[in-house]
Design a protein around this motif. Structure first.
Motif, PDB file in Angstrom:
ATOM      1  N   ARG A 197     -18.234  48.912 -18.699  1.00 54.79           N
ATOM      2  CA  ARG A 197     -18.993  49.948 -19.406  1.00 54.79           C
ATOM      3  C   ARG A 197     -20.433  49.461 -19.528  1.00 54.79           C
ATOM      4  O   ARG A 197     -20.696  48.381 -20.055  1.00 54.79           O
ATOM      5  N   LEU A 198     -21.384  50.262 -19.057  1.00 60.26           N
ATOM      6  CA  LEU A 198     -22.795  49.876 -19.055  1.00 60.26           C
ATOM      7  C   LEU A 198     -23.501  50.552 -20.220  1.00 60.26           C
ATOM      8  O   LEU A 198     -23.474  51.777 -20.358  1.00 60.26           O
ATOM      9  N   VAL A 199     -24.172  49.739 -21.037  1.00 63.43           N
ATOM     10  CA  VAL A 199     -24.679  50.179 -22.335  1.00 63.43           C
ATOM     11  C   VAL A 199     -26.187  49.959 -22.428  1.00 63.43           C
ATOM     12  O   VAL A 199     -26.699  48.913 -22.013  1.00 63.43           O
ATOM     13  N   TYR A 200     -26.889  50.964 -22.996  1.00 66.92           N
ATOM     14  CA  TYR A 200     -28.245  50.717 -23.484  1.00 66.92           C
ATOM     15  C   TYR A 200     -28.128  50.429 -24.970  1.00 66.92           C
ATOM     16  O   TYR A 200     -27.570  51.228 -25.732  1.00 66.92           O
ATOM     17  N   ASN A 201     -28.668  49.302 -25.433  1.00 65.18           N
ATOM     18  CA  ASN A 201     -28.477  48.809 -26.800  1.00 65.18           C
ATOM     19  C   ASN A 201     -29.807  48.760 -27.551  1.00 65.18           C
ATOM     20  O   ASN A 201     -30.808  48.270 -27.017  1.00 65.18           O
ATOM     21  N   ASP A 202     -29.808  49.266 -28.807  1.00 65.71           N
ATOM     22  CA  ASP A 202     -31.049  49.244 -29.588  1.00 65.71           C
ATOM     23  C   ASP A 202     -30.715  49.308 -31.077  1.00 65.71           C
ATOM     24  O   ASP A 202     -29.586  49.578 -31.475  1.00 65.71           O
ATOM     25  N   TYR A 203     -31.752  49.067 -31.927  1.00 62.59           N
ATOM     26  CA  TYR A 203     -31.524  48.915 -33.361  1.00 62.59           C
ATOM     27  C   TYR A 203     -32.047  50.066 -34.207  1.00 62.59           C
ATOM     28  O   TYR A 203     -32.142  49.941 -35.435  1.00 62.59           O
ATOM     29  N   MET A 204     -32.353  51.218 -33.585  1.00 60.02           N
ATOM     30  CA  MET A 204     -32.677  52.387 -34.408  1.00 60.02           C
ATOM     31  C   MET A 204     -31.540  52.593 -35.408  1.00 60.02           C
ATOM     32  O   MET A 204     -30.376  52.407 -35.083  1.00 60.02           O
ATOM     33  N   SER A 205     -31.868  52.962 -36.633  1.00 61.26           N
ATOM     34  CA  SER A 205     -30.856  53.023 -37.673  1.00 61.26           C
ATOM     35  C   SER A 205     -30.890  54.357 -38.403  1.00 61.26           C
ATOM     36  O   SER A 205     -31.706  55.221 -38.113  1.00 61.26           O
ATOM     37  N   TRP A 206     -29.968  54.508 -39.352  1.00 62.57           N
ATOM     38  CA  TRP A 206     -29.863  55.779 -40.071  1.00 62.57           C
ATOM     39  C   TRP A 206     -30.779  55.844 -41.277  1.00 62.57           C
ATOM     40  O   TRP A 206     -30.871  56.862 -41.927  1.00 62.57           O
ATOM     41  N   GLU A 207     -31.476  54.733 -41.584  1.00 60.03           N
ATOM     42  CA  GLU A 207     -32.339  54.726 -42.760  1.00 60.03           C
ATOM     43  C   GLU A 207     -33.714  55.347 -42.492  1.00 60.03           C
ATOM     44  O   GLU A 207     -34.147  55.478 -41.341  1.00 60.03           O
ATOM     45  N   VAL A 208     -34.380  55.679 -43.575  1.00 61.31           N
ATOM     46  CA  VAL A 208     -35.756  56.151 -43.534  1.00 61.31           C
ATOM     47  C   VAL A 208     -36.621  55.141 -42.788  1.00 61.31           C
ATOM     48  O   VAL A 208     -36.440  53.929 -42.919  1.00 61.31           O
ATOM     49  N   GLY A 209     -37.570  55.633 -42.005  1.00 68.86           N
ATOM     50  CA  GLY A 209     -38.479  54.771 -41.270  1.00 68.86           C
ATOM     51  C   GLY A 209     -38.123  54.575 -39.818  1.00 68.86           C
ATOM     52  O   GLY A 209     -38.876  53.933 -39.076  1.00 68.86           O
TER      53      GLY A 209
END
Length: 368
Positions: A197-209
């Protein structure tokens, strides 16, 4: 103390009746696992050297992820060198205990994390061809060395959270743009690891900002689809809780409506989801353990309930299992300078309320 409480107080699941997280996950068609680091003993990156930590991994985890060992700055200390030894030890332990192995990462497309020898590299008269050859050599060699890896973070963190733009590196400068680097990496990975399984990984989150970060990730995912790039899943790191900034003192400001819209767009494009680096940053919470642990557990449970409600979510991976080895211990310190408690087990190797919250979230999740 009742039987259930006594069982949870024991750090050795093998001697209790507590159901391992890997088993709870498997019952729902998920995998549960954790990162582990084979760095220097006694360091934050050296959790693998701790026998009690390894026992928790063996008990709880159906998947292991080398924390830093497959990143270029560790794996490629020099142009002609592939330093596989640290990752090999984790791979052998995973095989010994019947756990899967997950790959992180074939390309961390962030200039801060390139090895020193790459930062001023001379790509010669045909720089684009040289970059592609270098990527091919790296991806082919690493994937061939670890054919058992079932899921790869092919590209990690190429979206700048400040404005949602794609980060430039020496690779993208040499190839005349970021997209050619990313696309080539995924095409090369598909060829080298056709069943992964080939994944693009990142740390965008559900919090404000995180609004600009999310927008940039969606643009990237949309571009992959338009260009027929073989990306199977979005890796959502899931470092939640406190904002990762020295100036931040609060906790837990989620944008649930906006977050659901973001996730809906990603799965609407046909992407699966992987929660790849779960922990709960408690920077802004009171020092009192009971209050802090309760808040972390409740917040983590709410997040996991939301994310596991998507049947496209296939993986839940913690970024470490014991507090004292968490990468957050030396990042964005608490104002009171107290150690953080962001993982599922405390420094005495006892399960915490967050471990209970993860278990309950898995029990409550719909089957895949």
């Amino acid at each position: 103390m009742g039987a259930a409480a006594a069982a949870l107080a024991s750090p050795a699941l093998a001697e209790s009746k507590v159901q391992p997280l890997k088993s709870l996950a498997a019952q729902k068609g998920l995998v549960f696992g954790s990162a582990v680091g084979a760095g220097p003993p006694g360091s934050l990156t050296g959790s693998f050297e701790d026998a009690r930590y390894r026992a928790i991994l063996a008990d709880e985890c159906g998947v292991l992820v080398p924390e830093n060992e497959l990143k270029w700055y560790v794996l490629r200390p020099a142009e002609k060198t592939f330093a596989f030894e640290r990752a090999d030890r984790i791979a052998a332990f995973a095989a010994e205990h019947g756990a899967g192995l997950r790959g992180h990462t074939l390309l961390w497309h962030h200039p801060q994390w390139f090895p020193a020898w790459l930062k001023d590299y001379d790509f010669g008269a045909k720089p684009a061809a040289r970059v592609e050859a270098m990527l091919a050599e790296h991806i082919d060699r690493v994937c061939a060395h670890y054919p058992q890896i079932y899921s790869w973070d092919v590209v990690n963190e190429t979206v700048d959270p400040a404005d949602g733009a794609l980060r430039r590196t020496v690779f993208s400068d040499a190839m005349g743009g970021v997209e050619p680097v990313l696309d080539a990496s995924f095409h090369l990975a598909r060829k080298a690891a056709p069943k992964a399984r080939l994944v693009y990984n990142d740390y965008m989150s559900w919090e404000v900002g995180n609004e600009k970060h999310r927008h940039g990730v969606l643009k990237l995912l949309e571009g992959f689809r338009k260009r027929n790039v073989p990306v199977d899943a979005l890796g959502i790191q899931s470092h939640i809780g406190a904002e990762n900034a020295d100036s931040f003192t609060g906790f837990g400001r989620p944008q649930e409506k906006e977050w659901r819209a973001f996730v809906d767009e990603a799965v609407g494009m046909g992407y699966d989801l992987a929660l790849t680096e779960f922990d709960v940053h408690d920077k802004g919470l009171p020092v009192d353990f009971a209050a802090r642990d309760a808040a972390v557990a409740a917040y983590g449970k709410a997040y996991l309930d939301l994310m596991l409600s998507y049947r496209q979510t296939r993986e839940l991976l913690a970024w470490g299992m014991v507090d004292k080895y968490s990468w957050l211990q030396n990042q964005w310190l608490r104002q009171d300078k107290a150690p953080k408690r962001p993982t599922l087990y405390d420094d005495a190797y006892a399960p915490k309320p967050l471990r209970q919250a993860v278990a309950q979230a898995l029990r409550d999740a719909p089957a895949r």
